[in-house]
Design a protein around this motif. Structure first.
Motif, PDB file in Angstrom:
ATOM      1  N   PHE A 191       0.824  -1.206   0.000  1.00 51.05           N
ATOM      2  CA  PHE A 191       0.000   0.000   0.000  1.00 51.05           C
ATOM      3  C   PHE A 191       0.863   1.262   0.000  1.00 51.05           C
ATOM      4  O   PHE A 191       0.567   2.237  -0.713  1.00 51.05           O
ATOM      5  N   ALA A 192       1.930   1.264   0.795  1.00 47.11           N
ATOM      6  CA  ALA A 192       2.707   2.483   1.027  1.00 47.11           C
ATOM      7  C   ALA A 192       3.328   3.018  -0.256  1.00 47.11           C
ATOM      8  O   ALA A 192       3.227   4.223  -0.549  1.00 47.11           O
ATOM      9  N   PHE A 193       3.981   2.172  -1.039  1.00 51.82           N
ATOM     10  CA  PHE A 193       4.665   2.654  -2.236  1.00 51.82           C
ATOM     11  C   PHE A 193       3.694   3.174  -3.298  1.00 51.82           C
ATOM     12  O   PHE A 193       3.844   4.308  -3.774  1.00 51.82           O
ATOM     13  N   PRO A 194       2.681   2.381  -3.708  1.00 51.95           N
ATOM     14  CA  PRO A 194       1.744   2.915  -4.708  1.00 51.95           C
ATOM     15  C   PRO A 194       0.994   4.158  -4.218  1.00 51.95           C
ATOM     16  O   PRO A 194       0.778   5.096  -4.995  1.00 51.95           O
ATOM     17  N   ALA A 195       0.592   4.168  -2.953  1.00 54.39           N
ATOM     18  CA  ALA A 195      -0.152   5.317  -2.437  1.00 54.39           C
ATOM     19  C   ALA A 195       0.712   6.572  -2.439  1.00 54.39           C
ATOM     20  O   ALA A 195       0.246   7.662  -2.794  1.00 54.39           O
ATOM     21  N   THR A 196       1.975   6.426  -2.046  1.00 56.87           N
ATOM     22  CA  THR A 196       2.881   7.586  -2.038  1.00 56.87           C
ATOM     23  C   THR A 196       3.113   8.101  -3.447  1.00 56.87           C
ATOM     24  O   THR A 196       3.080   9.318  -3.690  1.00 56.87           O
ATOM     25  N   GLY A 197       3.354   7.187  -4.388  1.00 57.87           N
ATOM     26  CA  GLY A 197       3.546   7.609  -5.774  1.00 57.87           C
ATOM     27  C   GLY A 197       2.322   8.316  -6.333  1.00 57.87           C
ATOM     28  O   GLY A 197       2.426   9.345  -7.013  1.00 57.87           O
ATOM     29  N   LEU A 198       1.153   7.768  -6.016  1.00 60.54           N
ATOM     30  CA  LEU A 198      -0.089   8.348  -6.521  1.00 60.54           C
ATOM     31  C   LEU A 198      -0.330   9.731  -5.924  1.00 60.54           C
ATOM     32  O   LEU A 198      -0.677  10.686  -6.648  1.00 60.54           O
ATOM     33  N   MET A 199      -0.155   9.872  -4.623  1.00 59.81           N
ATOM     34  CA  MET A 199      -0.408  11.153  -3.966  1.00 59.81           C
ATOM     35  C   MET A 199       0.628  12.194  -4.363  1.00 59.81           C
ATOM     36  O   MET A 199       0.298  13.385  -4.507  1.00 59.81           O
ATOM     37  N   PHE A 200       1.874  11.790  -4.560  1.00 56.87           N
ATOM     38  CA  PHE A 200       2.886  12.754  -4.989  1.00 56.87           C
ATOM     39  C   PHE A 200       2.564  13.261  -6.389  1.00 56.87           C
ATOM     40  O   PHE A 200       2.694  14.462  -6.674  1.00 56.87           O
ATOM     41  N   ALA A 201       2.142  12.357  -7.270  1.00 59.41           N
ATOM     42  CA  ALA A 201       1.767  12.775  -8.626  1.00 59.41           C
ATOM     43  C   ALA A 201       0.570  13.721  -8.584  1.00 59.41           C
ATOM     44  O   ALA A 201       0.531  14.722  -9.325  1.00 59.41           O
ATOM     45  N   ALA A 202      -0.405  13.423  -7.734  1.00 59.54           N
ATOM     46  CA  ALA A 202      -1.557  14.323  -7.596  1.00 59.54           C
ATOM     47  C   ALA A 202      -1.117  15.684  -7.074  1.00 59.54           C
ATOM     48  O   ALA A 202      -1.616  16.733  -7.523  1.00 59.54           O
ATOM     49  N   ALA A 203      -0.166  15.671  -6.131  1.00 59.22           N
ATOM     50  CA  ALA A 203       0.335  16.934  -5.581  1.00 59.22           C
ATOM     51  C   ALA A 203       1.063  17.740  -6.647  1.00 59.22           C
ATOM     52  O   ALA A 203       0.917  18.972  -6.713  1.00 59.22           O
ATOM     53  N   VAL A 204       1.849  17.068  -7.480  1.00 59.26           N
ATOM     54  CA  VAL A 204       2.551  17.770  -8.554  1.00 59.26           C
ATOM     55  C   VAL A 204       1.545  18.416  -9.498  1.00 59.26           C
ATOM     56  O   VAL A 204       1.702  19.583  -9.905  1.00 59.26           O
ATOM     57  N   HIS A 205       0.513  17.668  -9.865  1.00 58.38           N
ATOM     58  CA  HIS A 205      -0.478  18.221 -10.799  1.00 58.38           C
ATOM     59  C   HIS A 205      -1.161  19.443 -10.194  1.00 58.38           C
ATOM     60  O   HIS A 205      -1.327  20.479 -10.878  1.00 58.38           O
ATOM     61  N   MET A 206      -1.548  19.353  -8.930  1.00 55.49           N
ATOM     62  CA  MET A 206      -2.201  20.501  -8.300  1.00 55.49           C
ATOM     63  C   MET A 206      -1.242  21.678  -8.166  1.00 55.49           C
ATOM     64  O   MET A 206      -1.636  22.840  -8.328  1.00 55.49           O
ATOM     65  N   ALA A 207       0.040  21.393  -7.877  1.00 58.11           N
ATOM     66  CA  ALA A 207       1.025  22.472  -7.766  1.00 58.11           C
ATOM     67  C   ALA A 207       1.243  23.149  -9.106  1.00 58.11           C
ATOM     68  O   ALA A 207       1.385  24.378  -9.182  1.00 58.11           O
ATOM     69  N   VAL A 208       1.267  22.352 -10.185  1.00 57.11           N
ATOM     70  CA  VAL A 208       1.422  22.936 -11.519  1.00 57.11           C
ATOM     71  C   VAL A 208       0.226  23.827 -11.844  1.00 57.11           C
ATOM     72  O   VAL A 208       0.375  24.956 -12.343  1.00 57.11           O
ATOM     73  N   GLN A 209      -0.989  23.318 -11.581  1.00 58.94           N
ATOM     74  CA  GLN A 209      -2.193  24.104 -11.858  1.00 58.94           C
ATOM     75  C   GLN A 209      -2.190  25.403 -11.054  1.00 58.94           C
ATOM     76  O   GLN A 209      -2.545  26.472 -11.569  1.00 58.94           O
ATOM     77  N   LEU A 210      -1.787  25.301  -9.780  1.00 53.98           N
ATOM     78  CA  LEU A 210      -1.774  26.476  -8.912  1.00 53.98           C
ATOM     79  C   LEU A 210      -0.760  27.507  -9.383  1.00 53.98           C
ATOM     80  O   LEU A 210      -1.070  28.707  -9.476  1.00 53.98           O
ATOM     81  N   THR A 211       0.459  27.058  -9.691  1.00 51.97           N
ATOM     82  CA  THR A 211       1.507  28.003 -10.089  1.00 51.97           C
ATOM     83  C   THR A 211       1.236  28.606 -11.458  1.00 51.97           C
ATOM     84  O   THR A 211       1.687  29.718 -11.741  1.00 51.97           O
ATOM     85  N   GLU A 212       0.528  27.880 -12.327  1.00 50.23           N
ATOM     86  CA  GLU A 212       0.170  28.459 -13.631  1.00 50.23           C
ATOM     87  C   GLU A 212      -0.950  29.486 -13.487  1.00 50.23           C
ATOM     88  O   GLU A 212      -0.945  30.528 -14.156  1.00 50.23           O
TER      89      GLU A 212
END
Length: 579
Positions: A191-212
């Motif tokens: 659970f830990a590895f896939p969940a971390t990868g998924l949440m980090f990717a979601a965070a990157v997408h939201m950070a990109v949207q926010l900074t744009e």
């Protein structure tokens, strides 16, 4: 139509990022399980290492640039980045300091730091150039992208950390009422590895949207931070100028006595470089005149600072040869020298504000990428260069065998050191060869260096004989000496040919119990024990009188001393064959 197209594109980009993050997490989980269970591909370090490094590092590129680069170009650049990371990882596994370990064992933390730095610098050289379809983009584009991506990375890491804090809180709350399912779930790596990868990717997408969407706000926050940092530049100029002005009165001796002069001076140079760039920023508008003059003064002050650092390092290398740390320090000196030359030209040029600084930063970024590749490949591997330097000093007599660090070759320089150690085992100098063999049998760097026991109180028979020099000078493991030496007793030694091969063995013991040592492959090894129930005085008197002999080999050879037989019982000492 445009709004609908943009919405579809945004959803596609979001789903692609989430898929990349999930795939990264699953890949890291599978690699971790292979390492844990010691199954393929962990059993092949030169395959496992590039898989691990690429799975950990390379997805960061498409996650960051998915909506900013053309897809075909992004895929091609990601493949190039994966190839570079794989080359460095394969070399690290091939030269690993622990050849008997599998999985991530041969990989050292500096490798991951180097790959991360290499990909970060290279990506921020590639993406702005690709955006303008030219080899070089305007300097402001590089500056803006680096600052924006740093903000995105920090936000993504904070979001992922907050996600895990909430999971731990949930586990603790449910445990209060006797429900431990959440605690068990988050403790599972599946659970830990896939969940971390998924949440980090979601965070990157939201950070990109926010900074744009809030690009001006992000730039404003970044500018405020850099301006505050830039106002430390005048203070650093005063510190550096005061230090250099004091040197003529104190001399260089106090500086050299620190034994860390090069590292301290390079740290000062790095501080000057960072603060100069904090003042310069994108170079579009000159800062406060005080910062302008401070930046020019700092650029000139870098000259003596870097020269002193290079001189200090040159002295240490001349005295003690290369080590991995000194090779890295030499790399830092090269980088600092490049910045110093470029910044000095920028400071002396009469043009408004330090425009040549921009080209210097870009050139040194590319140079840094090349240096990282060289350091983590055979081109300039610190271990390879250090081994060659140290062994050359040893063979040239500039350092004695007693002072040479053979354990560095055995444990800290990977394949290059082990090959050099094997070569030194056949060195014409017997002391070098002996110490190389002794280092070769050690199991860990932390293990105590085999010590020489004290043979000064040993009585040697026949009278007039002495223990062989190879026996006395051998570095003995404490559990392989004779018991009488370990106990510090007064021992007796008898030199006699036990196995009839024409060469004397050494019998060492107290009373009527002796350990039998035989010279084999350059080392004395305990191969048997001779013992008797006879009176000690009679045995020793017979040895003093020379009344000792070996019986014929039927059914076995025993030692006879003054008519008393001492039976020889072979022992297994390190799986050595008995005579």
């Amino acid at each position: 139509m445009t709004d609908a197209t943009d919405a579809r594109t945004s959803r596609t980009t979001a789903l692609t990022r989430l898929a990349i993050g999930l795939a990264q997490g699953i890949a890291l989980f599978l690699l971790q399980k292979a390492d844990e269970s010691k199954t393929w591909p962990a059993t092949q370090p030169t395959l496992y290492a590039p898989l691990l490094v690429c799975a950990l590092m390379v997805p960061m590129i498409p996650l960051a640039a998915l909506s900013a680069m053309r897809r075909t170009f992004l895929i091609g650049w990601s493949l190039v980045a994966a190839a570079l990371a794989a080359i460095l990882a394969v070399h690290a596994a091939w030269t690993g300091a622990a050849p008997d370990r599998i999985g991530a064992g041969p990989l050292s933390p500096p490798l991951f730091v180097a790959v991360a730095a290499l990909l970060f610098i290279a990506h921020h050289l590639v993406q702005p150039a690709e955006a303008v379809h030219k080899p070089l983009a305007p300097y402001a584009d590089y500056f803006d992208l680096v600052g924006t991506n740093v903000v995105r990375l920090v936000l993504s890491l904070l979001f992922t950390g907050a996600f895990w804090l909430l999971l731990f809180l949930a586990a603790a709350l449910f445990k209060l009422i006797g429900v431990e399912a959440i605690q068990k779930l988050i403790g599972e790596t599946a659970f830990a590895f896939p969940a971390t990868g998924l949440m980090f990717a979601a965070a990157v997408h939201m950070a990109v949207q926010l900074t744009e969407a809030r690009a001006g706000l992000v730039r404003g926050v970044r500018t405020v931070g850099l301006v505050l940092l830039a106002w430390l530049l005048p203070l650093m100029v005063v510190i550096a100028a005061g230090f250099l002005a004091t040197l003529p009165f104190t001399g260089l001796a106090p500086l050299w006595s620190t034994k860390a002069a090069a590292s301290l001076l390079l740290s000062a140079a790095a501080a000057l470089i960072i603060l100069i760039n904090a003042a310069y920023q994108d170079g579009i508008e000159p800062p406060n005149p005080i910062l302008c003059w401070a930046a020019r003064a700092a650029s000139l002050l870098m000259i003596p600072v870097v020269i002193l650092a290079a001189y200090a390092l040159w002295l240490r290398i001349g005295q003690y040869g290369l080590t991995p740390d000194r090779v890295l320090a030499a790399t830092y000196v090269i980088v600092a020298t490049g910045f110093t030359v470029g910044y000095t030209l920028a400071a002396l040029r009469p043009a408004p504000w330090m425009k040549p600084l921009e080209r210097t930063n870009l050139v040194m970024a590319a140079v840094s990428v090349l240096l990282l590749i060289a350091l983590f490949t055979p081109i300039a591997d610190p271990a390879r260069l250090s081994v060659a330097s140290q062994v050359k000093r040893l063979e040239a007599g500039r350092v004695s065998a007693e002072k040479f660090d053979f354990q560095f070759l055995r444990f800290e320089s990977g394949r290059y050191g082990r090959k050099a150690l094997d070569r030194l085992k056949a060195n014409p100098d017997p002391e070098i060869a002996r110490r190389a063999r002794d280092a070769g049998v050690l199991e860990s760097r932390s293990a105590p260096q085999p010590a020489k026991p004290d043979f000064s109180r040993v009585t040697v028979y026949p009278a007039g004989r002495k223990l062989p020099d190879t026996f006395v000078n051998q570095a003995w493991d404490s559990d392989r000496r004779s018991d009488c030496i370990n106990a510090g007793s007064v021992c007796k030694a008898l030199l006699i040919d036990v196995d009839g091969d024409g060469a004397d063995e050494v019998l060492l013991g107290v009373g009527s119990i002796f350990d039998v040592f035989q010279l084999k492959d350059g080392r004395w090894r305990r191969i048997a024990q001779a013992s008797s129930h006879c009176e000690t005085g009679n045995v020793e008197a017979a040895m003093a009188a020379g009344q000792v002999a070996m019986t014929p080999a039927k059914p076995r050879r025993d030692l006879v001393a003054g008519g008393y037989a001492l039976s020889l019982q072979p022992i297994d000492e390190g799986c050595q064959p008995a005579p």
